[in-house]
Design an enzyme around this catalytic site. Structure first.
Site, PDB file in Angstrom:
ATOM      1  CD  GLU A  21      -2.775   1.245   2.417  1.00 40.28           C
ATOM      2  OE1 GLU A  21      -3.575   0.303   2.529  1.00 40.28           O
ATOM      3  OE2 GLU A  21      -2.712   2.208   3.202  1.00 40.28           O
ATOM      4  CG  HIS A  75      -7.198   2.572  -0.963  1.00 35.95           C
ATOM      5  ND1 HIS A  75      -6.858   2.583   0.374  1.00 35.95           N
ATOM      6  CD2 HIS A  75      -6.459   1.578  -1.513  1.00 35.95           C
ATOM      7  CE1 HIS A  75      -5.958   1.654   0.618  1.00 35.95           C
ATOM      8  NE2 HIS A  75      -5.697   1.027  -0.511  1.00 35.95           N
ATOM      9  CG  ASP A  79     -12.861   8.171   9.106  1.00 37.61           C
ATOM     10  OD1 ASP A  79     -14.039   7.850   9.285  1.00 37.61           O
ATOM     11  OD2 ASP A  79     -11.896   7.409   9.311  1.00 37.61           O
ATOM     12  CG  HIS A 119     -15.355   1.630  12.357  1.00 44.35           C
ATOM     13  ND1 HIS A 119     -15.785   2.802  12.926  1.00 44.35           N
ATOM     14  CD2 HIS A 119     -14.710   1.966  11.210  1.00 44.35           C
ATOM     15  CE1 HIS A 119     -15.421   3.815  12.137  1.00 44.35           C
ATOM     16  NE2 HIS A 119     -14.782   3.331  11.093  1.00 44.35           N
ATOM     17  CE  LYS A 137     -16.811  -3.007   5.267  1.00 44.63           C
ATOM     18  NZ  LYS A 137     -16.039  -1.838   5.745  1.00 44.63           N
ATOM     19  CD  GLN A 189      -6.646   0.403  10.216  1.00 46.10           C
ATOM     20  OE1 GLN A 189      -5.531   0.445   9.725  1.00 46.10           O
ATOM     21  NE2 GLN A 189      -7.594   1.287   9.956  1.00 46.10           N
TER      22      GLN A 189
HETATM   23  P1  FAD Z   1     -18.199   1.440   6.585  1.00 44.58           P
HETATM   24  O1  FAD Z   1     -18.109  -0.014   6.312  1.00 44.58           O
HETATM   25  O2  FAD Z   1     -19.212   2.222   5.858  1.00 44.58           O
HETATM   26  O3  FAD Z   1     -18.378   1.608   8.171  1.00 44.58           O
HETATM   27  C1  FAD Z   1     -18.400   2.901   8.769  1.00 44.58           C
HETATM   28  C2  FAD Z   1     -19.092   2.816  10.112  1.00 44.58           C
HETATM   29  O4  FAD Z   1     -20.462   2.527   9.921  1.00 44.58           O
HETATM   30  C3  FAD Z   1     -18.575   1.724  11.054  1.00 44.58           C
HETATM   31  O5  FAD Z   1     -18.634   2.211  12.362  1.00 44.58           O
HETATM   32  C4  FAD Z   1     -19.554   0.602  10.872  1.00 44.58           C
HETATM   33  O6  FAD Z   1     -19.641  -0.275  12.013  1.00 44.58           O
HETATM   34  C5  FAD Z   1     -20.841   1.373  10.687  1.00 44.58           C
HETATM   35  N1  FAD Z   1     -21.851   0.656   9.924  1.00 44.58           N
HETATM   36  C6  FAD Z   1     -21.662  -0.061   8.797  1.00 44.58           C
HETATM   37  N2  FAD Z   1     -22.849  -0.537   8.353  1.00 44.58           N
HETATM   38  C7  FAD Z   1     -23.795  -0.095   9.233  1.00 44.58           C
HETATM   39  C8  FAD Z   1     -25.216  -0.235   9.324  1.00 44.58           C
HETATM   40  N3  FAD Z   1     -25.896  -0.942   8.439  1.00 44.58           N
HETATM   41  N4  FAD Z   1     -25.847   0.378  10.356  1.00 44.58           N
HETATM   42  C9  FAD Z   1     -25.160   1.102  11.288  1.00 44.58           C
HETATM   43  N5  FAD Z   1     -23.821   1.264  11.230  1.00 44.58           N
HETATM   44  C10 FAD Z   1     -23.151   0.671  10.234  1.00 44.58           C
HETATM   45  N6  FAD Z   1      -9.663   6.082   4.641  1.00 44.58           N
HETATM   46  C11 FAD Z   1      -9.448   7.032   3.687  1.00 44.58           C
HETATM   47  O7  FAD Z   1      -9.909   8.164   3.842  1.00 44.58           O
HETATM   48  N7  FAD Z   1      -8.750   6.740   2.549  1.00 44.58           N
HETATM   49  C12 FAD Z   1      -8.235   5.520   2.312  1.00 44.58           C
HETATM   50  O8  FAD Z   1      -7.610   5.287   1.262  1.00 44.58           O
HETATM   51  C13 FAD Z   1      -8.426   4.495   3.298  1.00 44.58           C
HETATM   52  N8  FAD Z   1      -7.944   3.249   3.106  1.00 44.58           N
HETATM   53  C14 FAD Z   1      -8.174   2.271   4.044  1.00 44.58           C
HETATM   54  C15 FAD Z   1      -7.706   0.979   3.805  1.00 44.58           C
HETATM   55  C16 FAD Z   1      -7.933  -0.042   4.734  1.00 44.58           C
HETATM   56  C17 FAD Z   1      -7.411  -1.444   4.445  1.00 44.58           C
HETATM   57  C18 FAD Z   1      -8.643   0.247   5.931  1.00 44.58           C
HETATM   58  C19 FAD Z   1      -8.881  -0.828   6.941  1.00 44.58           C
HETATM   59  C20 FAD Z   1      -9.124   1.528   6.171  1.00 44.58           C
HETATM   60  C21 FAD Z   1      -8.909   2.552   5.229  1.00 44.58           C
HETATM   61  N9  FAD Z   1      -9.388   3.852   5.427  1.00 44.58           N
HETATM   62  C22 FAD Z   1      -9.166   4.824   4.469  1.00 44.58           C
HETATM   63  C23 FAD Z   1     -10.085   4.221   6.675  1.00 44.58           C
HETATM   64  C24 FAD Z   1     -11.612   4.078   6.552  1.00 44.58           C
HETATM   65  O9  FAD Z   1     -12.115   4.984   5.591  1.00 44.58           O
HETATM   66  C25 FAD Z   1     -12.195   4.379   7.941  1.00 44.58           C
HETATM   67  O10 FAD Z   1     -11.867   3.325   8.819  1.00 44.58           O
HETATM   68  C26 FAD Z   1     -13.676   4.679   7.967  1.00 44.58           C
HETATM   69  O11 FAD Z   1     -14.023   5.183   9.275  1.00 44.58           O
HETATM   70  C27 FAD Z   1     -14.568   3.448   7.772  1.00 44.58           C
HETATM   71  O12 FAD Z   1     -14.538   3.083   6.489  1.00 44.58           O
HETATM   72  P2  FAD Z   1     -15.307   1.734   6.020  1.00 44.58           P
HETATM   73  O13 FAD Z   1     -15.107   1.657   4.574  1.00 44.58           O
HETATM   74  O14 FAD Z   1     -14.913   0.581   6.870  1.00 44.58           O
HETATM   75  O15 FAD Z   1     -16.825   2.185   6.361  1.00 44.58           O
END
Ligand code: FAD
Length: 285
Positions: free
Chosen positions: A17, A76, A108, A148, A164, A174
């Site tokens: 990455e 990403h 975020d 998370h 998901k 992570q």
């Molecule tokens: P989601 O899966 O949408 O989850 C977000 C939140 O919503 C979580 O708390 C989850 O529990 C909650 N949730 C999900 N579904 C529901 C539902 N149905 N009802 C209620 N709550 C729900 N960030 C960046 O800005 N740029 C990047 O390039 C980037 N790359 C990453 C790469 C990896 C491998 C990882 C692990 C993280 C990365 N992140 C990046 C960080 C990521 O964007 C954050 O962790 C963000 O807060 C959550 O993203 P997600 O895609 O997991 O979100």
């Protein structure tokens, strides 16, 4: 361009990455890292995407330089504060570049981006559905083995993550420092009928302050014993790097032994120590 789904069937994958650089010096460093790591023939290289306005742009240029080096690229893409039209345009641009893999994320917003509107997507899973409708790509999602950080309950969080991952083709985690976190997470997914491959993300723990801060933000346990071992190496960067290489190699070996479908190494845009870790694991020989 090969799809990651197919690459995973061929045996454990090695991937790296990177993030888009912010200045000329960062650009030169990234270029060197890409050149050196491309020689290891990784399955793919990924590039992060800044969820806030100004940092969104350069991802595409880095993806192009990966493609130009003949390596499979996985951009990403975060959907927070994006409209469906904007996301569609990004996807079309990648399609034109021959990209066929995507890591679909929520993202975020940095505090400085409060002026951005919420956008058209609620969750990463909505982005997966949107891209699926348009492209036959391999789509990955983020996995959070220790939960998370904003999750209200562990069980609900695992349920959401399973839903998901079921909608996606693979997950990338992570970073974490104990194989048990990965094993427990994969078991929790299996208990929810989710057998989607989850590639562990491994961060070599070189800089304790920086990693400690990132771990605190992500809700990742940074074991005191690990921190002490790195700090015991003193201020000598070579000695600290040795410890990081040893720790990341041992964690990766344990993960592969536990059945992980590959290892995704967080490079921080440096070719070392990840090149040595990859070689220790027998990749790129
Ligand atoms: P989601 O899966 O949408 O989850 C977000 C939140 O919503 C979580 O708390 C989850 O529990 C909650 N949730 C999900 N579904 C529901 C539902 N149905 N009802 C209620 N709550 C729900 N960030 C960046 O800005 N740029 C990047 O390039 C980037 N790359 C990453 C790469 C990896 C491998 C990882 C692990 C993280 C990365 N992140 C990046 C960080 C990521 O964007 C954050 O962790 C963000 O807060 C959550 O993203 P997600 O895609 O997991 O979100």
């Amino acid at each position: 361009m090969p799809r990651i789904t197919n690459l995973l069937t061929a045996g454990p994958t090695l991937s790296f990455e990177f993030s888009a650089p912010r200045d000329k010096e960062g650009n030169a460093r990234l270029s060197r890292a890409l050149d050196r790591l491309a020689h290891l023939h990784p399955a793919f290289m990924s590039v992060t995407y800044g969820a806030g306005g100004a940092t969104r742009g350069p991802t595409r240029e880095v993806v192009q330089s990966i493609v130009d080096r003949g390596v499979t690229a996985m951009p990403h893409l975060t959907c927070v504060a994006h409209t469906t039209g904007e996301i569609g345009a990004v996807v079309d641009a990648y399609e034109a570049m021959g990209v066929e893999n995507l890591l679909a994320l929520h993202g975020d917003l940095p505090e400085s981006s409060t002026e951005l509107s919420a956008g058209h997507f609620q969750r990463a899973v909505d982005l997966v559905a949107f891209v699926r409708e348009r492209e036959p790509w391999a789509i990955g999602v983020a996995a959070h083995p220790e939960g998370h950080p904003r999750a209200r309950s562990r069980t609900e969080d695992l349920d959401h993550q399973a839903a998901k991952l079921r909608a996606a083709d693979f997950g990338i985690t992570q970073f974490f420092f104990s194989v048990e976190h990965y094993e427990r997470f994969v078991d929790a997914m299996a208990a929810r009928d989710c057998m989607t491959p989850v590639i562990p993300g491994v961060m070599p723990p070189t800089n304790t302050d920086r990693i400690g801060a990132m771990a605190a933000m992500n809700g990742t346990e940074f074991p005191a014993a690990l921190r002490s071992r790195i700090d015991a190496a003193g201020d000598d960067p070579d000695a600290r790097r040795e410890v990081a290489i040893d720790e990341a190699t041992r964690l990766s070996e344990a993960l592969l032994a536990a059945g992980a479908p590959g290892i995704h190494l967080y490079t921080m845009n440096f070719s070392e120590p990840v090149r040595t870790i990859a070689r220790n694991l027998g990749f790129g020989q």
